[in-house]
Scaffold this motif. Sequence first.
Motif, PDB file in Angstrom:
ATOM      1  N   ASP A   1       0.840  -1.195   0.000  1.00 44.43           N
ATOM      2  CA  ASP A   1       0.000   0.000   0.000  1.00 44.43           C
ATOM      3  C   ASP A   1       0.882   1.255   0.000  1.00 44.43           C
ATOM      4  OD1 ASP A   1      -2.328   1.472  -0.018  1.00 44.43           O
ATOM      5  OD2 ASP A   1      -2.513   1.503   2.164  1.00 44.43           O
ATOM      6  N   ALA A   2       1.854   1.270  -0.906  1.00 47.40           N
ATOM      7  CA  ALA A   2       2.842   2.355  -0.966  1.00 47.40           C
ATOM      8  C   ALA A   2       2.685   3.143  -2.257  1.00 47.40           C
ATOM      9  CB  ALA A   2       4.250   1.775  -0.870  1.00 47.40           C
ATOM     10  N   LYS A   3       3.211   4.342  -2.249  1.00 49.45           N
ATOM     11  CA  LYS A   3       3.225   5.177  -3.448  1.00 49.45           C
ATOM     12  C   LYS A   3       4.678   5.426  -3.861  1.00 49.45           C
ATOM     13  CE  LYS A   3       3.124   9.643  -1.001  1.00 49.45           C
ATOM     14  NZ  LYS A   3       4.389  10.193  -1.523  1.00 49.45           N
ATOM     15  N   LEU A   4       4.833   5.862  -5.089  1.00 47.83           N
ATOM     16  CA  LEU A   4       6.164   6.163  -5.612  1.00 47.83           C
ATOM     17  C   LEU A   4       6.133   7.568  -6.201  1.00 47.83           C
ATOM     18  CD1 LEU A   4       8.929   4.802  -6.003  1.00 47.83           C
ATOM     19  CD2 LEU A   4       8.150   4.079  -8.273  1.00 47.83           C
ATOM     20  N   ASP A   5       6.997   8.447  -5.674  1.00 48.38           N
ATOM     21  CA  ASP A   5       6.992   9.840  -6.125  1.00 48.38           C
ATOM     22  C   ASP A   5       7.942  10.095  -7.285  1.00 48.38           C
ATOM     23  OD1 ASP A   5       5.188  11.076  -4.097  1.00 48.38           O
ATOM     24  OD2 ASP A   5       6.701  10.329  -2.713  1.00 48.38           O
ATOM     25  N   ARG A   6       9.082   9.403  -7.299  1.00 47.27           N
ATOM     26  CA  ARG A   6      10.080   9.634  -8.348  1.00 47.27           C
ATOM     27  C   ARG A   6      10.673   8.299  -8.788  1.00 47.27           C
ATOM     28  NH1 ARG A   6      12.156  15.239  -8.244  1.00 47.27           N
ATOM     29  NH2 ARG A   6      11.154  16.329  -6.486  1.00 47.27           N
TER      30      ARG A   6
ATOM     31  N   CYS B   1       9.019   1.432 -18.841  1.00 50.25           N
ATOM     32  CA  CYS B   1       8.576   1.803 -17.492  1.00 50.25           C
ATOM     33  C   CYS B   1       7.427   2.801 -17.547  1.00 50.25           C
ATOM     34  CB  CYS B   1       9.749   2.389 -16.703  1.00 50.25           C
ATOM     35  SG  CYS B   1      10.992   1.180 -16.192  1.00 50.25           S
ATOM     36  N   ILE B   2       7.550   3.802 -18.410  1.00 50.21           N
ATOM     37  CA  ILE B   2       6.504   4.813 -18.528  1.00 50.21           C
ATOM     38  C   ILE B   2       5.190   4.175 -18.965  1.00 50.21           C
ATOM     39  CG2 ILE B   2       5.755   6.840 -19.840  1.00 50.21           C
ATOM     40  CD1 ILE B   2       8.781   7.619 -19.970  1.00 50.21           C
ATOM     41  N   GLN B   3       5.263   3.358 -20.015  1.00 54.41           N
ATOM     42  CA  GLN B   3       4.041   2.754 -20.536  1.00 54.41           C
ATOM     43  C   GLN B   3       3.469   1.747 -19.543  1.00 54.41           C
ATOM     44  OE1 GLN B   3       3.829   2.216 -24.737  1.00 54.41           O
ATOM     45  NE2 GLN B   3       2.749   0.268 -24.566  1.00 54.41           N
ATOM     46  N   GLY B   4       4.332   0.978 -18.883  1.00 49.78           N
ATOM     47  CA  GLY B   4       3.848  -0.015 -17.924  1.00 49.78           C
ATOM     48  C   GLY B   4       3.138   0.619 -16.743  1.00 49.78           C
ATOM     49  N   PHE B   5       3.732   1.662 -16.178  1.00 52.71           N
ATOM     50  CA  PHE B   5       3.084   2.345 -15.058  1.00 52.71           C
ATOM     51  C   PHE B   5       1.795   3.035 -15.504  1.00 52.71           C
ATOM     52  CE2 PHE B   5       7.212   2.358 -12.617  1.00 52.71           C
ATOM     53  CZ  PHE B   5       6.715   1.679 -11.519  1.00 52.71           C
ATOM     54  N   ALA B   6       1.807   3.620 -16.713  1.00 53.45           N
ATOM     55  CA  ALA B   6       0.604   4.294 -17.201  1.00 53.45           C
ATOM     56  C   ALA B   6      -0.538   3.299 -17.391  1.00 53.45           C
ATOM     57  CB  ALA B   6       0.908   5.015 -18.515  1.00 53.45           C
ATOM     58  N   GLU B   7      -0.215   2.096 -17.873  1.00 52.19           N
ATOM     59  CA  GLU B   7      -1.259   1.085 -18.042  1.00 52.19           C
ATOM     60  C   GLU B   7      -1.772   0.597 -16.689  1.00 52.19           C
ATOM     61  OE1 GLU B   7       0.591  -1.735 -20.598  1.00 52.19           O
ATOM     62  OE2 GLU B   7       0.274  -0.515 -22.387  1.00 52.19           O
ATOM     63  N   ALA B   8      -0.860   0.448 -15.729  1.00 53.08           N
ATOM     64  CA  ALA B   8      -1.298   0.063 -14.387  1.00 53.08           C
ATOM     65  C   ALA B   8      -2.226   1.115 -13.799  1.00 53.08           C
ATOM     66  CB  ALA B   8      -0.085  -0.143 -13.487  1.00 53.08           C
ATOM     67  N   GLN B   9      -1.942   2.373 -14.074  1.00 49.64           N
ATOM     68  CA  GLN B   9      -2.810   3.447 -13.594  1.00 49.64           C
ATOM     69  C   GLN B   9      -4.176   3.377 -14.265  1.00 49.64           C
ATOM     70  OE1 GLN B   9      -1.563   7.465 -14.548  1.00 49.64           O
ATOM     71  NE2 GLN B   9      -2.472   8.269 -12.686  1.00 49.64           N
ATOM     72  N   ARG B  10      -4.205   3.123 -15.577  1.00 54.54           N
ATOM     73  CA  ARG B  10      -5.484   3.025 -16.287  1.00 54.54           C
ATOM     74  C   ARG B  10      -6.312   1.827 -15.810  1.00 54.54           C
ATOM     75  NH1 ARG B  10      -2.416   5.089 -20.682  1.00 54.54           N
ATOM     76  NH2 ARG B  10      -1.871   3.004 -21.430  1.00 54.54           N
ATOM     77  N   LEU B  11      -5.638   0.803 -15.312  1.00 55.92           N
ATOM     78  CA  LEU B  11      -6.352  -0.359 -14.781  1.00 55.92           C
ATOM     79  C   LEU B  11      -6.827  -0.134 -13.352  1.00 55.92           C
ATOM     80  CD1 LEU B  11      -4.059  -3.228 -16.127  1.00 55.92           C
ATOM     81  CD2 LEU B  11      -6.367  -2.654 -16.911  1.00 55.92           C
ATOM     82  N   GLY B  12      -6.560   1.057 -12.822  1.00 54.23           N
ATOM     83  CA  GLY B  12      -7.013   1.399 -11.484  1.00 54.23           C
ATOM     84  C   GLY B  12      -6.124   0.897 -10.373  1.00 54.23           C
ATOM     85  N   LEU B  13      -4.870   0.555 -10.705  1.00 55.67           N
ATOM     86  CA  LEU B  13      -3.970  -0.027  -9.711  1.00 55.67           C
ATOM     87  C   LEU B  13      -3.046   0.992  -9.073  1.00 55.67           C
ATOM     88  CD1 LEU B  13      -3.033  -3.217 -11.751  1.00 55.67           C
ATOM     89  CD2 LEU B  13      -4.716  -3.018  -9.915  1.00 55.67           C
ATOM     90  N   LEU B  14      -2.848   2.136  -9.698  1.00 52.01           N
ATOM     91  CA  LEU B  14      -1.986   3.191  -9.155  1.00 52.01           C
ATOM     92  C   LEU B  14      -2.774   4.482  -9.064  1.00 52.01           C
ATOM     93  CD1 LEU B  14       1.414   2.685 -11.059  1.00 52.01           C
ATOM     94  CD2 LEU B  14       0.897   2.067  -8.692  1.00 52.01           C
ATOM     95  N   GLY B  15      -2.575   5.197  -7.979  1.00 56.51           N
ATOM     96  CA  GLY B  15      -3.254   6.471  -7.818  1.00 56.51           C
ATOM     97  C   GLY B  15      -2.639   7.576  -8.653  1.00 56.51           C
ATOM     98  N   GLY B  16      -1.364   7.434  -8.998  1.00 56.42           N
ATOM     99  CA  GLY B  16      -0.688   8.461  -9.780  1.00 56.42           C
ATOM    100  C   GLY B  16       0.640   7.952 -10.297  1.00 56.42           C
ATOM    101  N   MET B  17       1.166   8.656 -11.272  1.00 57.63           N
ATOM    102  CA  MET B  17       2.444   8.296 -11.878  1.00 57.63           C
ATOM    103  C   MET B  17       3.594   8.983 -11.144  1.00 57.63           C
ATOM    104  SD  MET B  17       2.429   6.354 -14.726  1.00 57.63           S
ATOM    105  CE  MET B  17       3.754   6.976 -15.779  1.00 57.63           C
ATOM    106  N   PRO B  18       4.742   8.337 -11.032  1.00 58.12           N
ATOM    107  CA  PRO B  18       5.901   9.013 -10.446  1.00 58.12           C
ATOM    108  C   PRO B  18       6.503  10.021 -11.411  1.00 58.12           C
ATOM    109  CG  PRO B  18       6.518   6.837 -11.240  1.00 58.12           C
ATOM    110  CD  PRO B  18       5.027   6.944 -11.402  1.00 58.12           C
TER     111      PRO B  18
END
Length: 481
Positions: free
Chosen positions: A278-283, A297-314
């Motif tokens: 239950d952690a976030k990543l700022d950078r 990395c950019i595309q993978g995190f962005a897709e995870a965000q679109r799937l509702g798994l991340l609250g925001g991108m680093p």
Amino acid sequence: MKTPLSSMVCAGCGHAVPAGEPYPFRCPNAGRGDDIDHVLKRVLAPEIRGLAPDWRAVFLGSEPNPFVKFRQLFHSYHTALAAGITDDDYIAIVRDLDAAVASVDGRGFQATPFARSGPLAERLGLAAPGAVWVKDETGNVSGSHKARHMMGVMIWLRVVERLGRVDPAEAPPLAIASCGNAALAAAVVARAADRRLDVFVPPDAHPNVVRRLMDLEARLVACPRVGNTPGDPCYHRFREAVAGGALPFTCQGNENGLVIAGGETLAYEMTAELLREDAKLDRLFVQVGGGALASACIQGFAEAQRLGLLGGMPRLHLVQTEGAYPLQRAFSKLVDLGLERIPDGSGGNGSRPPTLGARVELLRGRLAPAAIKELLDYAVRHRSEFMWPWETPPESVAHGILDDETYDWMALARGMLTHGGCPVVAFEETLHEAHETAREATGIAADHTGTSGLAGLMQLQKREPLPAGETMAVLMTGVER
């Protein structure tokens, strides 16, 4: 045949590759002299979100092989299922290939560690012991992240063979330009698949790398620099080979758009661990040569965000060396062009902040999203204004990121302007310092290229204090050989 739930589309000209194309690697409009930055990108259909009843459960599942665990995010998977291959049959393709990789390299693909490092945070002078996360790729197949990229492409090749779209008996040779980890990764995966691989290397390639490539039955071609011809001679010879019919089995996204998806598994694994804690990543600090790792990395995190798994991108800090920094040069030029477009004039030369990071934040704060899109669209259509080969032969102890060009630079620029962050140029003394710090604080035996993301963090610290309470991640990507 059903319509696949993914497609390959050029981020530069918008060309959509027909679903039946066996080799959707490079945009067919590339090389026509139009100065457009042609790079094929895998695009997932909106229906992907509903494909799994619970994507969180998928990411937190116990399956160790990332190419099985995250298969529903691969173009090869959707192409296979649309053409009649079952889910079980696709999994069997992956597991058979993975077993062959293990027989060659002594290990197959499994999730690599991603964890907080209190000792590293302490060495960096950060108050919170959990402030720094480390992704350790040194135990991956062939000792680096590069094999992820290659495995994704080889799975695709196995799928189109199974579908009868290509004849295995007439398979073209594979080709790559590399002097180290990418070549070793390509050679391991190619040997596992019993495919011929031509590797274009500089004359001074490390003897240990050369010996291992020969053990793996790769065909080596030494490529010395000739006169004052700009650009990497290995890349030029590679391009000649591809023009002659070889398949681009490489980590350069502009040459093979499918290499990015395999690299995305790294971001998916980091997402899974962030979910567990239950952690976030700022950078996020990522070393950059040709740009495929950072793009993944950019595309993978962005897709995870679109799937509702991340609250925001680093925020993204993409690291190059003072020996060659074509990304920083291009991005700085792009940002300054954008500052000139701020309507109220606050981006004028006389009022610009001194650091690139501050200029990026000014641009993102004052220029409307639609205007930023127009800026990026301009850069896509005028590549040579921003990205060109480094004028002198680059040198650095982090030799693995000394690409003359950042081939996938637009994806990185788009990521930084969308999510924040900026390139960082690491000095040689900092690269040495980071290499020593990484080994002493984490025990990870990464080489200077593999610790150059950490060098970027340390370089940024020397220039400006990082905000208290932030969390950041570095990737240690290549084992010391």
